[in-house]
Enzyme design. Structure first.
Site, PDB file in Angstrom:
ATOM      1  N   HIS A   1      81.534  -6.904  40.890  1.00  0.00           N
ATOM      2  CA  HIS A   1      82.078  -6.681  39.557  1.00  0.00           C
ATOM      3  C   HIS A   1      81.410  -5.478  38.903  1.00  0.00           C
ATOM      4  CE1 HIS A   1      84.087 -10.542  39.901  1.00  0.00           C
ATOM      5  NE2 HIS A   1      84.603 -10.395  38.691  1.00  0.00           N
TER       6      HIS A   1
ATOM      7  N   LYS B   1      85.127 -21.464  40.522  1.00  0.00           N
ATOM      8  CA  LYS B   1      84.841 -22.830  40.091  1.00  0.00           C
ATOM      9  C   LYS B   1      84.135 -22.823  38.742  1.00  0.00           C
ATOM     10  CE  LYS B   1      80.365 -23.569  42.378  1.00  0.00           C
ATOM     11  NZ  LYS B   1      79.442 -24.027  41.333  1.00  0.00           N
TER      12      LYS B   1
END
Lengths: 191, 290
Positions: free
Chosen positions: A34, A97
């Site tokens: 990222h 998650k």
């Protein structure tokens, strides 16, 4: 009933609670990926892509790469970076998650992206539906942090947990948990 | 006898058992029991996926979860065991190196600041090994607890004021778990350490994770607290993976240590559903027992 989706995703009709699977291409991206996406841009066109919060175990074979284990990682670590990633690279789906924050939800609503919750830790279920490692970028970040490109078939099942209408299962659960927490604390004389 | 290879091989096998093939039966039983009691369909589907994954690991001999953790070892040395203690550390590290390469495991161990990853799962103070002496015993016992980051990152230490008392402890456990449980890959285990000093509280919280599901603290008052906290946490509605439901934790284990009259440390260390651990013993004659 499992909704079988293909990439690039059409996400506008998906709503929280839908159970889905994906066939097509997905890209792993964790913390370091990222950061580098925002610093350097992407080595591949991610428009309409699905990114997978995952740091897999992959091993080299004579034919290329073999995925050993590949379950989702905790998505909230990417909270501060994800809205910009969704906006800049036009990401349509995020697999992970634990869910993401309000700002990411807003970006999902604004730019059209869904969050797909996969069972944490179930790394071999995921492997079953990865047909091939198509490519790997930024391996210098280490095996878990590199960007792996997987060809998948019926990858899932996953639950749509945040959708393009601003609905969010985790926020619903949080509200319920807060209500019940107050009640339990009263019952146990902790309030 | 040279125990170097024996310890190295045992370490390798313990990692293979824990991470791949021999998922603890008590945890699997608890997950199966939880499905029967669960009425939330999404949590049910998560529990089914988990059990399917445990089965696949057994069949394929591959890691249950891609986060094969950092490796915490608990080594108990029988006082009657004749062994060169200096070799244990290196032999365990060699076992970790081999398991990382051969199973293979994810290389998780990095420098905390440079984030440089040597790719070996061995680094400064890693694997971490706790040593303990067992009086009058004639064996060496090694337990490995591979610890994934998802659950470990939700750990906390709180130095309460003694005046906050037992209710303060309960309130802290409940409120912290309510906030963090969704990220620990539930349904898992809550390990709580009460008392000691800051470091001791966290250490006993981690040791509490090694206890079998359903076991209770020998002190009745603490055992009662374990039951009370488990019921309360499972009434919160967090569910498997935080997606809603009645199955949030499989157990709460609490350990206590005496503390300073002015202190009340409370540490919480979570374990994800993949509560992997394995134990083996080496006897003087080289015999191994699992």
């Amino acid at each position: 009933m499992i909704k079988r989706l293909t990439t690039p995703l059409d996400v506008r009709d998906l709503k929280v609670g839908d159970i889905v699977s994906i066939t097509g291409t997905i890209y792993t991206a964790r913390d370091e990926t990222h950061l580098r996406l925002l610093e350097e841009s992407s080595p591949v066109n991610l428009e309409g892509a699905v990114i997978f919060h995952c740091g897999p175990i992959v091993r080299r074979t004579d034919e290329g790469w073999e995925v050993v284990a590949a379950g989702p990682t905790t998505s909230s670590r990417m909270n501060s970076l994800e809205p910009e990633i969704i906006k800049r690279f036009k990401i349509r789906g995020i697999i992970g998650k634990g869910g993401m924050d309000e700002e990411t939800l807003n970006a999902m609503e604004k730019y059209g992206c869904v969050y797909l919750a996969m069972t944490g830790g179930a790394a071999l279920l995921a492997v079953k539906s990865i047909e091939r490692v198509e490519a790997v970028y930024w391996l210098d970040l280490g095996m878990p942090e590199a960007m792996w490109v997987f060809n998948v078939r019926d990858f899932g099942p996953m639950v749509v947990a945040m959708d393009t209408k601003g609905r969010n299962i985790y926020a619903d659960v949080d509200r319920l948990v807060q209500e019940r927490l107050l009640k339990i604390e009263r019952e146990l004389n902790l309030a | 006898m040279d125990f170097n290879d024996t310890i190295k091989n045992l370490t390798y096998n313990l990692l293979k058992f824990a991470l791949c093939t021999n998922f603890p039966k008590d945890v699997k039983d608890a997950l199966e029991k939880a499905i029967e009691k669960e009425d939330n369909d999404i949590t049910k589907s998560q529990l089914e996926a988990i059990l399917e994954d445990i089965k696949l690991a057994y069949e394929t001999q591959m890691p249950i979860c891609q986060d094969t953790g950092v490796h915490i070892f608990f080594v108990k040395i029988g006082s009657k065991m004749k062994i060169d203690l200096a070799l244990i550390d290196d032999a365990i590290k060699e076992g970790v190196l081999e398991a990382t390469k051969k199973i293979p495991l994810r290389p998780n161990v990095v420098h905390p600041l440079t984030r440089k990853n040597p790719g070996t799962n061995v680094g400064i103070g890693m694997p971490h090994i706790y040593y303990e002496i067992l009086p009058q015993k004639d064996y060496l016992e090694i337990t490995v607890l591979p610890k994934g980051a998802g659950s470990e990152n939700m750990s906390v230490l709180n130095m309460l004021d003694p005046s906050q008392g037992k209710n303060g402890v309960k309130k802290f456990i409940l409120e912290w778990t309510a906030e963090k449980a969704k990220n620990v890959c539930p349904p898992g285990i809550v390990g709580v350490g009460i008392g000691g000093t800051a470091d001791v509280a966290m250490k006993i919280a981690k040791e509490a994770l090694l206890r079998p599901i359903g076991s209770r603290n020998a002190e009745p008052e603490i055992a009662k607290l374990e039951d009370e906290m488990l019921d309360a946490i499972n009434s919160l509605g967090i569910g498997a993976m935080g997606l809603g439901g009645n199955t949030t934790m499989l157990d709460v284990h609490i350990e206590c240590a005496s503390t300073h009259t002015a202190s009340l440390p409370v540490a919480i260390n979570f374990q994800c559903w993949a509560a992997r651990q394995a134990t083996g013993r080496i006897y003087q004659d080289g015999r191994i027992e699992f």
